[in-house]
Structures are given as structure tokens and as C-alpha cells.
Design an enzyme around this catalytic site. Structure first.
Site, mmCIF file in Angstrom:
data_model
loop_
_atom_site.group_PDB
_atom_site.id
_atom_site.type_symbol
_atom_site.label_atom_id
_atom_site.label_comp_id
_atom_site.label_asym_id
_atom_site.label_seq_id
_atom_site.Cartn_x
_atom_site.Cartn_y
_atom_site.Cartn_z
ATOM 1 C CB SER A 162 24.459 47.096 30.404
ATOM 2 O OG SER A 162 23.117 47.054 29.999
ATOM 3 C CG HIS B 296 23.071 42.687 27.462
ATOM 4 N ND1 HIS B 296 23.320 43.835 26.729
ATOM 5 C CD2 HIS B 296 22.921 43.095 28.749
ATOM 6 C CE1 HIS B 296 23.302 44.890 27.540
ATOM 7 N NE2 HIS B 296 23.067 44.463 28.770
#
Length: 260
Positions: A96, A235
Site C-alpha cells: 500500500s 486489503h
């Protein structure tokens, strides 16, 4: 001694392997610390030593000001690690926010020193010249209320449930996330202005339930091969032990195939 202190501050290495053939340098996500990725040091074989980058403003660097922009993080990582990076081959893994930091550091190393990772592992990240990344950068995080940010992090499963009852920790996480996000918004990458920046292979990992990252655009950033893997989860898919096991095995194979 000063140099050793800088190194201590920036790097967490839970399993030193002075004879390793290659170093894997891991960059954590926004609001995150080094705990999870540093533990990877125990999962790899003797041929790979794992360093995890500790950004300012957290853990042992809690009293330091947060980084003000992406350039200052890239400069710090490069300056402190240059000797190590010149000494033996290295690969980068970023998740990320960490994937953008690793990319920024790799760009800086290439431009200034002609150094390049043997492999770039990108997790849960958009290509930095893609529409998706521009949309991400324009999210109004600075105006968002603490509760909204917390709710967002909880949906992403980015907060261990045992921490949700601790107000101080929650407050610190929101602050750190905000500051990291501000750094992200300072990162400018103009693909049109340059040649293909890298020649190393790039591998992109994503969670199958995470929002779609237009990973194809990563192909435009290297003359090497680009591969894509989707692993079960959202995620933070990489925190599941089964995925962690896949990642560490796959990363090992890629690094061994880089013919060091």
C-alpha cells in the site's frame, strides 16, 4: 557511532544473516509500524536477510517529527542504507503506502547512483502514474474526522481488534495514518517525462476482495517482466498466515531466479 544510531533508528532486522546473498527491504503501510513485516526475517531461508524500514513518528521514533514529504523519506532511506545497498543485491517489498515509498526510493537510487533492486514486489498498490493513484491522492483525508478515518481503517481490517479498545493507541494510529497520507500526496511521478525507469522484474500482489488496482500500468515502468497474483482476502490479505507463507516462498523463488 552516529551512523550506527541512524541505522538503528531506520531499520528493524529481527534475524541478522550477514552471509545472505540478498537483502529484502520491506516498507510498511500508512499508519503502520514494523512489527508484522520485520517478523518475515524468521520465515526466509539463510540466503535472504530482511530489513524493515521504520518511518519517523512511530515506535522508537515516536518523538521525532513525521516526514514532511516523500522526498525526505527517500533521501533518508538512501543515505542511511547506501553502503548496504552497494555491498550486495537487494529487493524491495512494499504494501500500500509502502509500495509507493519503495518505488520513490528505487527511483532515487536509480537516478542518483545507478542502483536498482533485483526485483520490486508491490502489494496493494496502484501504479504511480495511473488514474487510480491520482484518485487515491485526491481523497480528502486531511479534512476527514478521526471517526471517519478509524471507520475506514476498520473496514480495511487495518487495526488489530485487541487495539480497538485503547483510545491512546487509536488516536496515535489515526494521527500517523493522516501524516503518512499527507506524505503520499506529495509524491509526484510524471511517467511522460522519462524513459522506462527500471529494468528489474516487478511482481504485484493484491487481495481478491480489495478494490481493483489497475496493476497493468506497472508494466510500463520496467523493461523486465511483470507478473500479477491475487491472493484471498481484503486489503490486508498479507497478514493471513497462508498468504504470508505464499508470499515468502514466492519472493524467495523470484530472488533466487534473479541469478545472483
Amino acid at each position: 557511532l552516529f551512523f550506527f544510531q541512524e541505522m538503528e533508528k531506520l531499520i528493524v532486522c529481527v534475524h541478522e544473516r550477514p552471509d545472505a546473498l540478498c537483502r529484502l527491504i520491506c516498507f510498511p503501510w500508512a499508519g503502520g509500524g514494523t512489527f508484522q513485516l520485520a517478523q518475515w526475517g524468521k520465515l526466509f531461508s539463510d540466503s535472504i536477510e530482511v530489513f524493515c524500514i521504520r518511518f519517523p513518528g512511530r515506535e522508537t521514533r515516536l518523538m521525532e517529527p513525521f516526514a514532511k514529504d516523500m522526498t525526505s523519506i527517500a533521501n533518508e532511506v538512501t543515505n542511511v542504507l547506501l553502503k548496504e545497498l552497494k555491498e550486495k543485491p537487494f529487493a524491495f517489498f512494499g504494501h500500500s503506502f509502502g509500495s509507493y515509498v519503495s518505488f520513490a526510493v528505487a527511483l532515487h537510487l536509480k537516478a542518483k547512483y545507478g542502483l536498482e533492486p533485483v526485483h520490486l514486489f508491490i502489494s496493494g498498490g496502484y501504479a504511480p502514474h495511473s488514474e487510480g493513484f491520482l484518485a487515491l491522492k485526491s481523497l480528502p483525508v486531511s479534512d476527514a474526522k478521526d471517526e471517519e478515518i478509524l471507520a475506514h481503517l476498520q473496514i480495511l481490517e487495518g487495526i488489530p481488534s485487541e487495539l480497538l479498545h485503547n483510545e491512546d493507541i487509536k488516536e496515535q494510529m489515526v494521527l500517523t495514518f493522516r501524516e503518512d497520507f499527507r506524505v503520499l500526496q506529495t509524491f509526484l511521478f510524471e511517467k511522460a517525462e522519462m524513459d522506462i525507469p527500471f529494468s528489474c522484474d516487478i511482481t504485484c500482489f493484491n487481495g481478491s476482495d480489495d478494490k481493483v488496482h489497475d496493476v497493468q500500468a506497472w508494466q510500463e515502468l520496467t523493461s523486465g517482466d511483470t507478473s500479477f497474483y491475487e491472493l484471498p482476502g481484503g486489503h490486508f490479505y498479507l497478514l493471513k498466515p497462508s498468504n504470508e507463507s505464499f508470499l515468502t516462498k514466492h519472493i524467495t523463488r523470484c530472488i533466487e531466479n534473479a541469478g545472483l
